[in-house]
Design a protein around this motif. Structure first.
Motif, PDB file in Angstrom:
ATOM      1  N   ILE A  26       0.854  -1.191   0.000  1.00  0.00           N
ATOM      2  CA  ILE A  26       0.000   0.000   0.000  1.00  0.00           C
ATOM      3  C   ILE A  26       0.893   1.245   0.000  1.00  0.00           C
ATOM      4  O   ILE A  26       1.771   1.379   0.844  1.00  0.00           O
ATOM      5  CB  ILE A  26      -0.917   0.018   1.247  1.00  0.00           C
ATOM      6  CG1 ILE A  26      -1.898  -1.139   1.186  1.00  0.00           C
ATOM      7  CG2 ILE A  26      -1.653   1.342   1.362  1.00  0.00           C
ATOM      8  CD1 ILE A  26      -2.835  -1.208   2.349  1.00  0.00           C
ATOM      9  N   TYR A  69      -8.520  -2.398  -0.027  1.00  0.00           N
ATOM     10  CA  TYR A  69      -8.733  -2.249  -1.469  1.00  0.00           C
ATOM     11  C   TYR A  69     -10.208  -2.356  -1.828  1.00  0.00           C
ATOM     12  O   TYR A  69     -10.675  -1.666  -2.728  1.00  0.00           O
ATOM     13  CB  TYR A  69      -7.907  -3.270  -2.254  1.00  0.00           C
ATOM     14  CG  TYR A  69      -6.459  -2.865  -2.376  1.00  0.00           C
ATOM     15  CD1 TYR A  69      -6.102  -1.701  -3.053  1.00  0.00           C
ATOM     16  CD2 TYR A  69      -5.447  -3.626  -1.817  1.00  0.00           C
ATOM     17  CE1 TYR A  69      -4.781  -1.309  -3.174  1.00  0.00           C
ATOM     18  CE2 TYR A  69      -4.124  -3.250  -1.929  1.00  0.00           C
ATOM     19  CZ  TYR A  69      -3.795  -2.094  -2.610  1.00  0.00           C
ATOM     20  OH  TYR A  69      -2.500  -1.705  -2.724  1.00  0.00           O
ATOM     21  N   ASP A  74     -11.369  -0.200  -5.808  1.00  0.00           N
ATOM     22  CA  ASP A  74     -10.421  -0.212  -6.917  1.00  0.00           C
ATOM     23  C   ASP A  74     -10.226  -1.665  -7.336  1.00  0.00           C
ATOM     24  O   ASP A  74      -9.316  -2.341  -6.882  1.00  0.00           O
ATOM     25  CB  ASP A  74      -9.099   0.417  -6.478  1.00  0.00           C
ATOM     26  CG  ASP A  74      -8.118   0.554  -7.623  1.00  0.00           C
ATOM     27  OD1 ASP A  74      -8.368  -0.010  -8.697  1.00  0.00           O
ATOM     28  OD2 ASP A  74      -7.101   1.228  -7.429  1.00  0.00           O
ATOM     29  N   SER A  77      -6.717  -2.779  -8.558  1.00  0.00           N
ATOM     30  CA  SER A  77      -5.728  -2.909  -7.486  1.00  0.00           C
ATOM     31  C   SER A  77      -5.992  -4.145  -6.653  1.00  0.00           C
ATOM     32  O   SER A  77      -5.068  -4.853  -6.265  1.00  0.00           O
ATOM     33  CB  SER A  77      -5.744  -1.681  -6.583  1.00  0.00           C
ATOM     34  OG  SER A  77      -5.289  -0.566  -7.282  1.00  0.00           O
ATOM     35  N   LEU A  78      -7.268  -4.436  -6.376  1.00  0.00           N
ATOM     36  CA  LEU A  78      -7.595  -5.622  -5.597  1.00  0.00           C
ATOM     37  C   LEU A  78      -7.172  -6.861  -6.346  1.00  0.00           C
ATOM     38  O   LEU A  78      -6.576  -7.760  -5.776  1.00  0.00           O
ATOM     39  CB  LEU A  78      -9.095  -5.671  -5.294  1.00  0.00           C
ATOM     40  CG  LEU A  78      -9.569  -6.913  -4.531  1.00  0.00           C
ATOM     41  CD1 LEU A  78      -8.867  -6.991  -3.182  1.00  0.00           C
ATOM     42  CD2 LEU A  78     -11.068  -6.891  -4.354  1.00  0.00           C
ATOM     43  N   TYR A  81      -3.429  -7.164  -6.135  1.00  0.00           N
ATOM     44  CA  TYR A  81      -2.981  -7.605  -4.821  1.00  0.00           C
ATOM     45  C   TYR A  81      -3.345  -9.064  -4.568  1.00  0.00           C
ATOM     46  O   TYR A  81      -2.530  -9.833  -4.100  1.00  0.00           O
ATOM     47  CB  TYR A  81      -3.554  -6.731  -3.696  1.00  0.00           C
ATOM     48  CG  TYR A  81      -3.084  -7.213  -2.359  1.00  0.00           C
ATOM     49  CD1 TYR A  81      -1.756  -7.031  -1.987  1.00  0.00           C
ATOM     50  CD2 TYR A  81      -3.918  -7.905  -1.502  1.00  0.00           C
ATOM     51  CE1 TYR A  81      -1.292  -7.514  -0.792  1.00  0.00           C
ATOM     52  CE2 TYR A  81      -3.458  -8.386  -0.299  1.00  0.00           C
ATOM     53  CZ  TYR A  81      -2.153  -8.186   0.046  1.00  0.00           C
ATOM     54  OH  TYR A  81      -1.682  -8.681   1.239  1.00  0.00           O
TER      55      TYR A  81
END
Length: 140
Positions: A26, A69, A74, A77-78, A81
């Motif tokens: 992050i 997230y 987002d 982004s999730l 990740y």
């Protein structure tokens, strides 16, 4: 009283290790601090017997990062990740990360404060002024 003492010791030993791990996932330093604070609060308030606190905290931290997230909605982004989250088949990234940190810190550091400086400076790229501020140290 014993629980508080054990918690304080664990917190001081692993705070910067967990923090540096979260910061790799992050970019927002405040969100990283919030996640770590929440993870330690969950640990403190749990009544279950935890055999390996480091790995347990890693699981809590992973869940809190995913929740972070999701909260910012987002999806890209999730997805990114989640593709990095470790499953049992691929091994434990965090355990390898800790092993590497301990190996290097034992080679170059003689106490916990030095280990924290080592992690923040060499592993996370903070400058010495930032490290001193985070650890409450003087540069002199």
């Amino acid at each position: 009283m014993r629980k508080e003492t054990e918690f304080t010791i664990f917190h001081s030993q692993y705070y910067y290790i967990f923090f540096s791990f979260i910061r790799k996932k992050i970019n927002d330093i405040h969100a990283a601090e919030d996640i770590l604070q929440e993870a330690f609060l969950i640990l403190f308030n749990t009544d279950e017997v935890i055999l390996d606190k480091k790995m347990w905290m890693f699981g809590v931290i992973n869940n809190l990062i995913k929740q972070h997230y999701r909260n910012i909605k987002d999806d890209e982004s999730l997805h990114t990740y989640e593709s990095e989250i470790i499953d049992e088949k691929s091994g434990f990234e965090f355990e390898e990360y800790l092993d590497r940190l301990y190996e290097l810190s034992n080679k170059y550091c003689s106490n916990t404060r030095e280990i924290n400086v080592f992690i923040l400076y060499y592993e996370n790229g903070f400058n010495l002024e930032q490290v001193a501020l985070m650890l409450g140290l003087s540069l002199k």
